[in-house]
Design a protein around this motif. Structure first.
Motif, PDB file in Angstrom:
ATOM      1  N   SER A  75       0.673  -1.246  -0.086  1.00 11.40           N
ATOM      2  CA  SER A  75       0.004  -0.186   0.227  1.00 11.40           C
ATOM      3  C   SER A  75       0.754   1.278   0.087  1.00 11.40           C
ATOM      4  O   SER A  75       0.323   2.277  -0.327  1.00 11.40           O
ATOM      5  CB  SER A  75      -1.055   0.093   1.296  1.00 11.40           C
ATOM      6  OG  SER A  75      -0.256   0.359   2.267  1.00 11.40           O
ATOM      7  N   LEU A 103      -5.562  -4.022  -2.809  1.00 14.59           N
ATOM      8  CA  LEU A 103      -6.061  -3.014  -1.516  1.00 14.59           C
ATOM      9  C   LEU A 103      -6.403  -1.759  -2.130  1.00 14.59           C
ATOM     10  O   LEU A 103      -6.624  -0.915  -1.265  1.00 14.59           O
ATOM     11  CB  LEU A 103      -4.404  -2.774  -0.863  1.00 14.59           C
ATOM     12  CG  LEU A 103      -3.759  -3.810  -0.441  1.00 14.59           C
ATOM     13  CD1 LEU A 103      -2.329  -3.481   0.254  1.00 14.59           C
ATOM     14  CD2 LEU A 103      -4.505  -3.954   1.001  1.00 14.59           C
ATOM     15  N   SER A 151      -1.261  -2.939  -8.669  1.00 11.52           N
ATOM     16  CA  SER A 151      -1.463  -1.955  -7.268  1.00 11.52           C
ATOM     17  C   SER A 151      -1.162  -0.678  -7.532  1.00 11.52           C
ATOM     18  O   SER A 151      -1.058  -0.084  -6.680  1.00 11.52           O
ATOM     19  CB  SER A 151      -0.667  -2.801  -6.400  1.00 11.52           C
ATOM     20  OG  SER A 151       0.765  -2.591  -6.558  1.00 11.52           O
TER      21      SER A 151
END
Ligand SMILES: Nc1ncnc2c1ncn2[C@@H]1O[C@H](COP(=O)(O)OP(=O)(O)OP(=O)(O)O)[C@@H](O)[C@H]1O
Ligand SMILES: [Mg+2]
Lengths: 234, 296
Positions: A75, A103, A151
């Protein structure tokens, strides 16, 4: 952007990384080269939080990473394409990509990035309804890279993307790595294929049995006698 | 239809009811095995706890079936998570034998702890359903048969939905395939394992309540035999494979009913084991077991 300072990592009694320090600056492609067992994968796993250093510090964009968990590191903007791809073979190609964005909550952004991944790897778009385990080796590498990009990392760690691929595919993968970099992602590339890695990297570090033995500009390293002998076959 | 046909049909109905219950329990074994490669021997006892919670809700609190089922499932889910955190998580990196022995210990703990709290005596489940029996020719359906099948089908569809389409479900599949790779996706492995225990325990509790309403009696050791059979069902279907547990459970129920129906009820349990052995000789990974190999 990423700084490692005197990192020491052990597997039980095995001292795998012996005081490693290096840095990666924003926008660069940095490569970490070395032969089998040098500690390259160990180094990437430590950055990703899968392994903990016994000594030393890691920081990313000025924040300490030493005690941060692997999910939290994702993250913070670091994503790893692990050695051997490690795709989820029992799941669909599209599900693998969804997991890359695990995430994230911005649905629109995820969709946009999925399209970006498909434009980098059109093959994945054709195969998105297929089980990932049915892909060819090269396609699996593309999927592993696409999944990591989902991500939206600022720093992408690549562990031997050329492993087991035909020369033509290696060329293709490396030009995609350059493209990813030109779109704004910083890259730390681990390779045994030193020639290819040096040809696209800005800087390089050479790892031997857990220590960095050489570092510098890739073009200069490519010319150096030591590198030619040890890693480029004469 | 002749009486032989009726008899077979009757045993099929009984077998499907029983098999549904085995399948619900088998799912928990298979999901937990899939994610941490542990045979959770305490799973049948979680089913027993679920049955007692259902009993308490229906007798003491006078709940009807559905609220009692939901409360039992929820509280058992919490119990499953606690068991995993306290007993199994500290052993995650220990040998599989150590974890297995711990699971057997946890099973005894729940059985004998249960006896201390609720006494070893058998309890009668109140009849939460009308005792209606529908007959078609010589074939009888109990109201309970229909409830068991409908409840099981709904729960299985729900489970399939969770596993296939939700984030938690995808995380569960990812963690069971490759924990480190799942970690690299940002998945919290511990929470995902907890979610698996919660789901498996909730399904076991549902089975416990269904056993209570179907057979009317419950006791602290009631989890042992169905637990063992559900475990066999999970292996039969292919341990770690969710549809395998469903299929294995149904197969077990049908085998048992048919063997009893044709007059060999003393062979009922042996038949199940024999079929397991035969299936494993032919398909060592179970009926639905297969290996998807990664290309390197
Ligand atoms: N899980 C482990 N347990 C014990 N030792 C390990 C483990 N993983 C790696 N090692 C050891 O640590 C050292 C570094 O391994 P690492 O995998 O980092 O090398 P590498 O440079 O990535 O090699 P390769 O190019 O073959 O992938 C090796 O000596 C290896 O044997
Ligand atoms: Mg390696």
């Amino acid at each position: 952007m990423l700084t490692l300072n005197n990192i020491n990592v052990y597997y039980g009694a095995i001292h795998a990384l012996k005081g490693i320090s290096f840095e990666v600056n924003k926008g660069e492609i940095v490569t970490l080269i070395g032969s089998n067992g040098a500690g390259k994968s160990t180094c990437l796993k430590t950055i990703s939080g899968l392994l903990r250093p016994k000594e030393g510090t890691l920081s990313f964009k000025g924040n300490d990473l030493t005690a941060v968990s692997a999910p939290e590191i994702v993250s913070r903007g670091i994503s790893q394409v692990p050695e051997g791809r490690r795709i989820f073979a029992n799941m669909l190609v599209s599900e693998n990509l969804d997991l890359g964005a695990y995430l994230r909550k911005d649905k629109a952004g995820i969709k946009e990035d999925m399209e970006k991944v498909f434009s980098l790897f059109p093959r994945l778009k054709e195969r998105r309804r297929q089980l990932a385990g049915t892909l060819s080796g090269g396609e699996q590498q593309m999927l592993a890279m696409g999944r990591a990009l989902m991500s939206k990392p600022e720093l992408l760690l690549l562990d031997e993307p050329s492993m087991g691929l035909a020369p033509i595919l290696v060329k293709q993968i490396f030009s995609i790595i350059q493209e990813i970099n030109s779109l704004g992602t910083t890259i730390l590339l681990v390779e045994q294929n030193a020639r290819m890695a040096l040809s696209i990297a800005n800087r390089a570090y050479v790892l031997e049995t857990g220590k960095i033995v050489l570092s510098g500009d890739s073009k200069e390293l490519m010319e150096s006698e030591e590198i030619r002998k040890a890693y480029l076959g004469g | 239809m002749g009486s032989a046909g009726d008899l077979i049909l009757q045993q099929l109905i009984n077998g499907i009811s029983l098999g549904s219950i085995y399948a619900l329990i088998a799912l928990g074994y298979t999901m937990v095995y899939g994610i941490i490669q542990l045979i959770n021997f305490a799973h049948g006892d979680v089913m027993m706890v679920g049955a007692y919670i259902g009993w308490f809700c229906t007798t003491v609190l006078k709940f009807s079936f559905l609220p009692a089922l939901i409360v039992a499932m929820f509280l058992s889910a919490v119990l499953g998570v606690i068991i995993e955190r306290i007993a199994y998580k500290p052993l995650r990196n220990a040998t599989r034998l150590a974890a297995l022995i711990t699971a057997i210990g946890m099973s005894f703990f729940l059985e004998y702890g249960g006896m201390l709290i609720v006494t070893p005596q058998t309890r009668t489940f109140p009849s939460v359903f009308p005792q209606t029996v529908y007959t078609f020719g010589n074939v009888a359906f109990k109201y309970g048969d229909i409830v068991i099948v409908i409840t099981t089908v709904i729960l299985m569809l729900l489970l399939q939905f969770i596993v296939k389409y939700t984030k938690t479900g995808k995380a569960m599949r990812a963690v069971s395939y490759d924990k480190d790779a799942a970690n690299l996706m940002g998945i919290n492995v511990n929470n995902t394992i907890s979610a698996t225990f919660a789901l498996g325990s909730a399904l076991a509790a549902a089975a416990g309540v269904l056993i209570g309403v179907y057979f009317n009696t419950i006791d602290p050791l009631m989890g042992i035999m169905p637990g063992l059979k559900a475990f066999i069902a999970a292996v039969l279907g292919g341990i770690g494979i969710i549809p395998g547990a469903m299929l294995g459970g149904l197969a077990m129920g049908l085998i048992e009913s048919i063997v009893s129906g044709i007059g060999y009820s003393t062979w009922r349990d042996a038949a199940a084991f024999i079929i397991l052995i035969v299936v494993l000789l032919i398909k060592p990974n179970g009926l639905l077991g297969k290996n998807i190999r990664e290309k390197v």
